[in-house]
Write a protein that holds these residues in place. Structure first.
Motif, PDB file in Angstrom:
ATOM      1  N   PRO A  10       0.842  -1.209   0.000  1.00 26.27           N
ATOM      2  CA  PRO A  10       0.000   0.000   0.000  1.00 26.27           C
ATOM      3  C   PRO A  10       0.874   1.255   0.000  1.00 26.27           C
ATOM      4  O   PRO A  10       1.734   1.425   0.856  1.00 26.27           O
ATOM      5  N   VAL A  11       0.652   2.106  -0.987  1.00 27.78           N
ATOM      6  CA  VAL A  11       1.439   3.328  -1.128  1.00 27.78           C
ATOM      7  C   VAL A  11       0.489   4.521  -1.125  1.00 27.78           C
ATOM      8  O   VAL A  11      -0.381   4.631  -1.979  1.00 27.78           O
ATOM      9  N   ASP A  12       0.673   5.405  -0.133  1.00 26.32           N
ATOM     10  CA  ASP A  12      -0.088   6.651  -0.086  1.00 26.32           C
ATOM     11  C   ASP A  12       0.548   7.620  -1.079  1.00 26.32           C
ATOM     12  O   ASP A  12       1.766   7.782  -1.097  1.00 26.32           O
ATOM     13  N   PHE A  13      -0.302   8.252  -1.883  1.00 25.43           N
ATOM     14  CA  PHE A  13       0.171   9.221  -2.876  1.00 25.43           C
ATOM     15  C   PHE A  13      -0.742  10.429  -2.787  1.00 25.43           C
ATOM     16  O   PHE A  13      -1.962  10.273  -2.753  1.00 25.43           O
ATOM     17  N   PRO A  14      -0.192  11.637  -2.715  1.00 26.74           N
ATOM     18  CA  PRO A  14      -1.028  12.802  -2.416  1.00 26.74           C
ATOM     19  C   PRO A  14      -1.997  13.223  -3.521  1.00 26.74           C
ATOM     20  O   PRO A  14      -2.863  14.055  -3.288  1.00 26.74           O
ATOM     21  N   TYR A  15      -1.864  12.652  -4.710  1.00 27.74           N
ATOM     22  CA  TYR A  15      -2.723  13.030  -5.837  1.00 27.74           C
ATOM     23  C   TYR A  15      -3.198  11.765  -6.545  1.00 27.74           C
ATOM     24  O   TYR A  15      -2.595  10.703  -6.383  1.00 27.74           O
ATOM     25  N   PRO A  16      -4.216  11.886  -7.379  1.00 31.23           N
ATOM     26  CA  PRO A  16      -4.535  10.746  -8.255  1.00 31.23           C
ATOM     27  C   PRO A  16      -3.315  10.483  -9.156  1.00 31.23           C
ATOM     28  O   PRO A  16      -2.808  11.395  -9.807  1.00 31.23           O
ATOM     29  N   ALA A  17      -2.837   9.258  -9.142  1.00 33.94           N
ATOM     30  CA  ALA A  17      -1.595   8.928  -9.858  1.00 33.94           C
ATOM     31  C   ALA A  17      -1.867   8.625 -11.325  1.00 33.94           C
ATOM     32  O   ALA A  17      -2.874   8.005 -11.677  1.00 33.94           O
ATOM     33  N   TYR A  18      -0.948   9.078 -12.165  1.00 34.02           N
ATOM     34  CA  TYR A  18      -0.978   8.735 -13.585  1.00 34.02           C
ATOM     35  C   TYR A  18      -0.390   7.334 -13.758  1.00 34.02           C
ATOM     36  O   TYR A  18       0.338   6.832 -12.901  1.00 34.02           O
ATOM     37  N   GLU A  19      -0.677   6.741 -14.900  1.00 35.03           N
ATOM     38  CA  GLU A  19      -0.171   5.391 -15.175  1.00 35.03           C
ATOM     39  C   GLU A  19       1.357   5.351 -15.127  1.00 35.03           C
ATOM     40  O   GLU A  19       1.946   4.409 -14.591  1.00 35.03           O
ATOM     41  N   CYS A  20       2.017   6.385 -15.669  1.00 40.71           N
ATOM     42  CA  CYS A  20       3.488   6.398 -15.665  1.00 40.71           C
ATOM     43  C   CYS A  20       4.031   6.500 -14.243  1.00 40.71           C
ATOM     44  O   CYS A  20       5.096   5.965 -13.936  1.00 40.71           O
TER      45      CYS A  20
END
Length: 183
Positions: A10-20
């Motif tokens: 599980p990785v928290d990411f502050p924004y909706p992530a792009y595929e790249c």
């Protein structure tokens, strides 16, 4: 804050992530899982710094949870056939060549949910807050600093030697923020 499953981590990411970005984080986690090196590249502006930080710190958080659970599990400790769990979690060292890059990394880190213990290293030239000594650079600054210390004219050094009254928590601060807090 969105949480993504990246290679089972599980990785928290502050924004909706792009595929790249997901692919980049997947490569980081794959290298961490295998204990191998990774040479990763991505175009400017694709969020490499943020992806690297989130993937590495998400992986470490997950591993730390596994270590804690293994230590607390009576069943696992009592089962002679159980696979051995790691007894510690590796440290993550992030290094950069320039202070402007470190400033960017600290800014990106502040956007995340991760709050690792951090230290920013720099020279006297970057950290000196003494008004008369900080005006100089190089050997001249070193000589002025030594003189101010020897003559007890540096209150910052005196405070440090006397037990660090007024200590500043420098975790997750960049060099400019640290020197501002010390003034």
């Amino acid at each position: 804050m969105p949480t993504y499953d990246v290679g089972g981590i599980p990785v928290d990411f502050p924004y909706p992530a792009y595929e790249c970005q997901l692919a980049y984080m997947s490569s980081v986690i794959k290298a961490l899982e295998e204990g191998s090196n990774a040479l990763l590249e991505s175009p400017t502006g694709t969020g490499k710094t943020l992806c690297l930080l989130c993937a590495a710190l998400g992986w470490r958080r997950y591993r730390q949870q596994q270590v804690t659970e293994a230590r607390m599990s009576w069943e696992r400790q009592a089962d002679p056939g159980a696979t051995s769990a790691p007894l510690s979690c590796p440290k993550i060292w992030y290094a950069s060549r320039t202070h402007s890059q470190l400033k960017q990394v600290v800014a990106e880190l502040k956007k995340t949910s991760y709050r690792p213990w951090s230290v920013v290293l720099g020279s006297r030239e970057h950290f000196c807050v003494h008004t008369s000594v900080s005006r100089y650079t190089g050997a001249r600054q070193n000589a002025m600093c030594k003189r101010a210390r020897d003559e007890n004219r540096c209150p910052f050094y005196k405070g440090f030697r006397m037990g660090g009254q007024g200590k500043v928590n420098t975790s997750m601060l960049d060099i400019e923020e640290i020197t501002q807090a010390c003034k």
